[in-house]
Design a protein around this motif. Structure first.
Motif, PDB file in Angstrom:
ATOM      1  N   GLY A  84       0.801  -1.218   0.000  1.00  0.00           N
ATOM      2  CA  GLY A  84       0.000   0.000   0.000  1.00  0.00           C
ATOM      3  C   GLY A  84       0.836   1.270   0.000  1.00  0.00           C
ATOM      4  N   ALA A  88       4.601   2.165   1.229  1.00  0.00           N
ATOM      5  CA  ALA A  88       5.592   2.593   0.218  1.00  0.00           C
ATOM      6  C   ALA A  88       6.324   3.847   0.713  1.00  0.00           C
ATOM      7  CB  ALA A  88       4.897   2.879  -1.112  1.00  0.00           C
ATOM      8  N   GLY A 139      -9.855   8.345  -3.623  1.00  0.00           N
ATOM      9  CA  GLY A 139     -10.041   8.867  -2.276  1.00  0.00           C
ATOM     10  C   GLY A 139     -10.924  10.102  -2.376  1.00  0.00           C
ATOM     11  N   TRP A 215      -4.936  16.629 -15.189  1.00  0.00           N
ATOM     12  CA  TRP A 215      -4.616  15.542 -14.259  1.00  0.00           C
ATOM     13  C   TRP A 215      -5.306  14.298 -14.816  1.00  0.00           C
ATOM     14  CZ3 TRP A 215      -7.364  11.952 -11.402  1.00  0.00           C
ATOM     15  CH2 TRP A 215      -6.625  11.216 -10.479  1.00  0.00           C
TER      16      TRP A 215
HETATM   17  C1  LIG Z   1      -4.590   4.815  -0.448  1.00  0.00           C
HETATM   18  C2  LIG Z   1      -4.221   5.832  -1.450  1.00  0.00           C
HETATM   19  O1  LIG Z   1      -3.120   6.313  -1.464  1.00  0.00           O
HETATM   20  N1  LIG Z   1      -5.192   6.180  -2.300  1.00  0.00           N
HETATM   21  C3  LIG Z   1      -4.999   7.188  -3.326  1.00  0.00           C
HETATM   22  C4  LIG Z   1      -4.411   6.547  -4.578  1.00  0.00           C
HETATM   23  O2  LIG Z   1      -5.295   5.495  -4.934  1.00  0.00           O
HETATM   24  P1  LIG Z   1      -4.935   4.330  -5.988  1.00  0.00           P
HETATM   25  O3  LIG Z   1      -5.713   3.138  -5.622  1.00  0.00           O
HETATM   26  O4  LIG Z   1      -5.074   4.888  -7.350  1.00  0.00           O
HETATM   27  O5  LIG Z   1      -3.451   4.056  -5.691  1.00  0.00           O
HETATM   28  P2  LIG Z   1      -2.503   3.127  -6.573  1.00  0.00           P
HETATM   29  O6  LIG Z   1      -2.657   1.732  -6.109  1.00  0.00           O
HETATM   30  O7  LIG Z   1      -2.697   3.428  -8.006  1.00  0.00           O
HETATM   31  O8  LIG Z   1      -1.106   3.676  -6.118  1.00  0.00           O
HETATM   32  C5  LIG Z   1      -0.706   5.004  -6.341  1.00  0.00           C
HETATM   33  C6  LIG Z   1       0.804   4.991  -6.591  1.00  0.00           C
HETATM   34  O9  LIG Z   1       1.465   4.373  -5.500  1.00  0.00           O
HETATM   35  C7  LIG Z   1       2.290   3.321  -5.946  1.00  0.00           C
HETATM   36  N2  LIG Z   1       2.208   2.224  -4.952  1.00  0.00           N
HETATM   37  C8  LIG Z   1       1.028   1.640  -4.628  1.00  0.00           C
HETATM   38  C9  LIG Z   1       0.971   0.608  -3.720  1.00  0.00           C
HETATM   39  C10 LIG Z   1       2.166   0.156  -3.114  1.00  0.00           C
HETATM   40  O10 LIG Z   1       2.205  -0.763  -2.271  1.00  0.00           O
HETATM   41  N3  LIG Z   1       3.327   0.760  -3.474  1.00  0.00           N
HETATM   42  C11 LIG Z   1       3.385   1.800  -4.360  1.00  0.00           C
HETATM   43  O11 LIG Z   1       4.459   2.335  -4.630  1.00  0.00           O
HETATM   44  C12 LIG Z   1       1.777   2.893  -7.310  1.00  0.00           C
HETATM   45  O12 LIG Z   1       2.843   2.417  -8.099  1.00  0.00           O
HETATM   46  C13 LIG Z   1       1.177   4.186  -7.848  1.00  0.00           C
HETATM   47  O13 LIG Z   1       2.103   4.905  -8.615  1.00  0.00           O
HETATM   48  O14 LIG Z   1      -4.285   7.520  -5.612  1.00  0.00           O
HETATM   49  C14 LIG Z   1      -5.527   8.145  -6.000  1.00  0.00           C
HETATM   50  C15 LIG Z   1      -5.200   9.145  -7.079  1.00  0.00           C
HETATM   51  O15 LIG Z   1      -4.755   8.460  -8.223  1.00  0.00           O
HETATM   52  C16 LIG Z   1      -6.183   8.807  -4.787  1.00  0.00           C
HETATM   53  O16 LIG Z   1      -7.456   9.336  -5.124  1.00  0.00           O
HETATM   54  C17 LIG Z   1      -6.341   7.799  -3.660  1.00  0.00           C
HETATM   55  O17 LIG Z   1      -6.887   8.433  -2.504  1.00  0.00           O
END
Ligand SMILES: CC(=O)N[C@H]1[C@@H](OP(=O)(O)OP(=O)(O)OC[C@H]2O[C@@H](n3ccc(=O)[nH]c3=O)[C@H](O)[C@@H]2O)O[C@H](CO)[C@@H](O)[C@@H]1O
Length: 400
Positions: A84, A88, A139, A215
């Protein structure tokens, strides 16, 4: 100011494309999504970047190296398991001792919006917010007088707001205390938004910086074509390659080094063609198309509104539109991919979207194949001569 880019996730909903690369490395407009993030940070004045990598991290590290080519310094930290966004960000805690910026690596964002978030120098947290359709996939944020009052991560049921978290934050190091104290969410992840909710509960102020600037996020395969079109629209044409006599080009067309457009071909931009490609003779490339490096498009083939990654070969008399073709895909003559408003499915979500096909890396397609609209074909498949593909195909299958 330092920035942390979160880039360790896979992007499961974009399979088969993410079987072989993380979502952030999918090319749109001729560049990986993550490259737009790095460039936007540079344009915002940030050159000290910490990149959190994990899933297929070598694809990111090989491409960006130390960041020098982009005029930035990139330091990598590894998130060994993708638990998550909060988990990260925690991986970078030892490198932060001042206010810092955090940004998702998988969103295309205009530098003007990042600058506004950077500019906030008081308070505890500032968060970029945007207004979107399908807010329940994000979110969702409730605001009042530019202050965040509530955050609900991917809420089920009634729509409470169309304003969502854009994944760009200006944090003070206090955030780490909260990232470490949250529990795993019902989605099975440690989530930045949970830490923020906890901070709100304890009276911290979270400012919402709302933007109408560009965006974009790609949740599903069909969203990638919109991202491709939007990024192509920002590219200006140039021709490092060669046009044979009788080749016709109009609009903004980027033609990479050592690429050649052979006689009788017709290209209408915005189109990006990488290095070492051979187009035609008599091929037609229509707007919204990005072609990677080392690709061959044979005579009488027409490609429109599509992404072709590197090392793709499409033989003659083919017709491809609104499709995404993975690295190393080789197609025999007469491949027809129908594109239409189809019911397309990904990760149990079924939507009506205009799409042709998404084909995973290194799939081989023999001659005279017809692919019905909205189909996803896995990596390393072999599709036999004359096949009609009516269903999604998993990885490594033979379809005859
Ligand atoms: C919990 C959280 O943060 N939610 C936000 C996230 O959701 P969303 O569910 O889109 O988040 P993602 O799973 O796409 O992750 C966002 C980014 O974090 C990175 N990643 C993800 C999981 C992990 O364990 N490690 C890691 O590095 C992914 O590579 C990505 O670049 O982005 C959205 C915008 O796009 C927001 O509206 C959400 O509120």
């Amino acid at each position: 100011m330092k920035a942390v880019i979160l880039a360790a996730g896979e992007g499961r909903r974009l399979r088969p494309l993410t079987v072989t690369r993380p979502k952030v490395m999918i090319p749109v407009g001729g560049r990986p999504i993550l490259e737009y993030v790095v460039s936007a940070l540079k344009e915002s004045g940030i050159i000290d970047i910490i990149m959190v990598v994990g899933y297929k991290r070598e694809k990111i590290m090989d491409y960006f190296g130390d960041g020098n080519k982009w005029g930035v310094k990139i330091t990598y930290v590894e998130q060994p398991q993708q638990l998550g966004t909060a988990h990260a960000l925690r991986q970078a805690s030892h490198m932060i001792n001042d206010r810092f910026l955090v940004i998702n690596g998988d969103n295309i964002i205009d530098a003007s919006a990042i600058k506004e978030v950077i500019r906030v120098s008081d308070g505890d947290v500032a968060m970029l917010t945007v207004t979107v359709d399908r807010a329940q996939e994000y979110g969702v944020v409730k605001t009042q007088n530019q202050m965040v009052k509530a955050i609900l991560e991917k809420p089920k049921g009634e729509e409470i707001s169309k304003v969502v978290n854009a994944g760009v934050y200006n944090f003070s190091p206090i955030i780490f205390r909260y990232l470490e104290s949250i529990e795993i969410s019902e989605r099975g992840e440690y989530e930045i938004t949970d830490a923020l909710r906890k901070m709100l509960g304890e009276g911290y102020a979270i400012k919402s910086v709302h933007t109408n600037a560009l965006w974009m996020d790609a949740l599903y395969l069909w969203n990638l074509l919109d991202m491709n079109a939007a990024t192509l629209a920002t590219r200006r044409g140039n021709a490092d390659g060669r046009l044979e006599d009788g080749a016709h080009i109009s609009g903004e067309v980027v033609l990479g080094k050592k690429s050649v457009v052979r006689s009788g071909s017709y290209i209408v931009g915005p189109v990006v063609i990488g290095d070492n490609c051979e187009i035609g003779p008599n091929a037609v490339i229509l707007p919204g198309t990005s072609i990677g490096n080392n690709c061959t498009i044979e005579p009488f083939t027409r490609i429109s509104n599509s992404i072709l990654m590197d090392n793709v070969k499409i033989a003659s008399f083919s017709d491809i539109s609104s499709s995404i073709i993975g690295d190393g895909v080789v197609a025999g003559p007469g491949l027809i991919i129908e594109a239409d408003d189809a019911k397309v499915e990904a990760d149990n979500v079924v939507m009506k979207a205009r799409m042709g096909a998404a084909i995973g890396d290194n799939t081989e397609v023999a001659g005279r194949v017809l692919i019905k609209p909205g189909k996803a074909i896995g990596v390393r498949c072999k599709i036999g001569e004359g096949t009609i593909v009516r269903d999604n195909l998993p990885d490594n299958v033979r379809a005859l």
